[in-house]
Design a protein around this motif. Structure first.
Motif, short mmCIF file in Angstrom:
data_model
loop_
_atom_site.label_atom_id
_atom_site.label_comp_id
_atom_site.label_asym_id
_atom_site.label_seq_id
_atom_site.Cartn_x
_atom_site.Cartn_y
_atom_site.Cartn_z
N GLY A 256 0.82 -1.22 0.00
CA GLY A 256 0.00 0.00 0.00
C GLY A 256 0.85 1.26 0.00
O GLY A 256 2.07 1.23 0.21
N SER A 257 0.17 2.37 -0.24
CA SER A 257 0.87 3.66 -0.35
C SER A 257 0.08 4.75 0.35
O SER A 257 -1.14 4.86 0.20
CB SER A 257 1.03 4.00 -1.84
N ILE A 258 0.79 5.56 1.15
CA ILE A 258 0.19 6.72 1.79
C ILE A 258 0.96 7.93 1.27
O ILE A 258 2.19 7.90 1.21
CB ILE A 258 0.31 6.62 3.33
N MET A 259 0.23 8.97 0.88
CA MET A 259 0.95 10.17 0.41
C MET A 259 0.31 11.43 0.96
O MET A 259 -0.88 11.45 1.31
CB MET A 259 0.97 10.22 -1.13
N THR A 260 1.13 12.47 1.05
CA THR A 260 0.64 13.76 1.52
C THR A 260 1.18 14.86 0.62
O THR A 260 2.08 14.63 -0.20
CB THR A 260 1.04 13.99 2.99
N LEU A 261 0.64 16.06 0.78
CA LEU A 261 1.08 17.21 -0.02
C LEU A 261 1.83 18.19 0.86
O LEU A 261 1.32 18.57 1.93
CB LEU A 261 -0.15 17.91 -0.61
N THR A 262 3.03 18.57 0.42
CA THR A 262 3.81 19.52 1.20
C THR A 262 4.28 20.67 0.31
O THR A 262 3.95 20.73 -0.87
CB THR A 262 4.98 18.81 1.90
N TYR A 263 5.06 21.58 0.92
CA TYR A 263 5.59 22.73 0.16
C TYR A 263 7.00 23.05 0.65
O TYR A 263 7.36 22.80 1.80
CB TYR A 263 4.66 23.95 0.30
N LEU A 264 7.77 23.64 -0.25
CA LEU A 264 9.17 23.99 -0.01
C LEU A 264 9.39 24.91 1.19
O LEU A 264 10.50 25.02 1.71
CB LEU A 264 9.69 24.68 -1.28
N GLY A 265 8.30 25.54 1.64
CA GLY A 265 8.36 26.38 2.85
C GLY A 265 8.76 25.57 4.08
O GLY A 265 9.04 26.15 5.14
N SER A 266 8.79 24.24 3.97
CA SER A 266 9.28 23.39 5.06
C SER A 266 10.78 23.56 5.27
O SER A 266 11.31 23.35 6.35
CB SER A 266 9.04 21.92 4.71
#
Ligand SMILES: NC(=O)c1ccc[n+]([C@@H]2O[C@H](COP(=O)([O-])OP(=O)(O)OC[C@H]3O[C@@H](n4cnc5c(N)ncnc54)[C@H](O)[C@@H]3O)[C@@H](O)[C@H]2O)c1
Length: 256
Positions: free
Chosen positions: A140-150
């Motif tokens: 299985g696969s879990i994914m999230t959305l992030t941004y370069l502001g991290s």
């Protein structure tokens, strides 16, 4: 064009609010590749819109799930188990910060605002993974959305920067825990996209212009992000876990 990359895969998507939502574009791309979808929505006011999307995409399970509401979380996953039996993929595309915390000085935000942003935008990934784990299939696969502001400080992104850093660390710790079950956990670092959430960030148009100007491939559209989600949901990405895939047309790799 469909390649049937996800036929037979059962996928739950969190974070569809309207047609501009990154999660909506991801849902369309996953459906195009043959996945069976379940959609959540946050609050009654989004119910009809998300039900319309579900009808359009053939999603058979639609239910409310505010990630801060234990009762809704439990009910969502219990209904999902009844509908799907098991799950191959979970897409987390959820974030929230108070409007005033996305402008001015980061140092000035309230403790309450900081807590809300971290809880909804970062820790909710752990919460959803915990609820999904018992029904997730091997591979299985879990994914999230992030941004370069991290990783870099962007004016006005403020509280969302540390929240995204926490989200990316959460990805790595979940990947460690779930690797034993051959479940992968990754983040997609998207370029700026004009969505409801992004519009609360002061100075969004300057960010969009900077990407168009500096990225070797120019500003990337939301469909390019959705195609990366297809890759992460598919077995083609079976060796990739604990990663943040930066899909920004090369912006983050340029100096001047
Ligand atoms: N738009 C961009 O420029 C951009 C860039 C990189 C990453 N992202 C990330 O993409 C993700 C999706 O955002 P978007 O830009 O599509 O905006 P959006 O406003 O369409 O999506 C945000 C979603 O979060 C949901 N949400 C907020 N609080 C919630 C809660 N308590 N419980 C359940 N759901 C809740 C909203 O209902 C909405 O569906 C976010 O994690 C965002 O940080 C966006």
């Amino acid at each position: 064009m469909s390649n049937g990359l996800l036929s037979g895969k059962k996928i739950a998507i969190f974070g569809v609010a309207n047609k501009r939502s990154i999660a909506y574009s991801i849902a369309k791309a996953l459906a195009r590749e043959g996945a069976s979808l379940a959609l959540s929505y946050q609050g009654e006011r989004l119910k009809d819109t998300v039900q319309e999307f579900a009808d359009e995409l053939g999603a058979t399970y639609v239910a409310p799930c505010d990630v801060t509401d234990e009762a809704e979380l439990t009910a969502f996953f219990s209904g999902l188990k009844d509908e799907f039996g098991s799950l191959d993929c979970l897409v987390h595309s959820v974030a929230f910060a108070l409007k005033d915390d996305l402008r001015g000085r980061y140092i000035d935000i309230s403790r309450e605002g900081s807590k809300i942003a971290h809880d909804v935008s970062a820790d909710s990934l752990r919460v959803l993974a915990q609820a999904a784990e018992p029904m997730m299939n091997e591979g299985g696969s879990i994914m999230t959305l992030t941004y370069l502001g991290s990783t870099f400080a962007f004016p006005n992104y403020n509280v969302m920067g540390p929240a995204k850093a926490s989200l990316e660390a959460t990805v790595r710790y979940l990947a460690y825990d779930l690797g034993e079950k051959k479940i992968r956990v990754n983040a997609i670092s998207a370029p700026p996209v004009k969505t409801l959430a992004a519009r609360t960030i002061s100075g969004l148009s300057e960010m969009l212009a900077a990407y168009e100007d500096k990225a070797p491939l120019g500003l990337q559209d939301v469909d390019s992000v959705a195609d990366v989600a297809v890759f992460l949901a598919s077995d083609l990405s079976r060796s990739i876990t604990a990663e943040t895939l930066i899909c920004d047309g090369g912006y983050s790799r340029m100096g001047l």
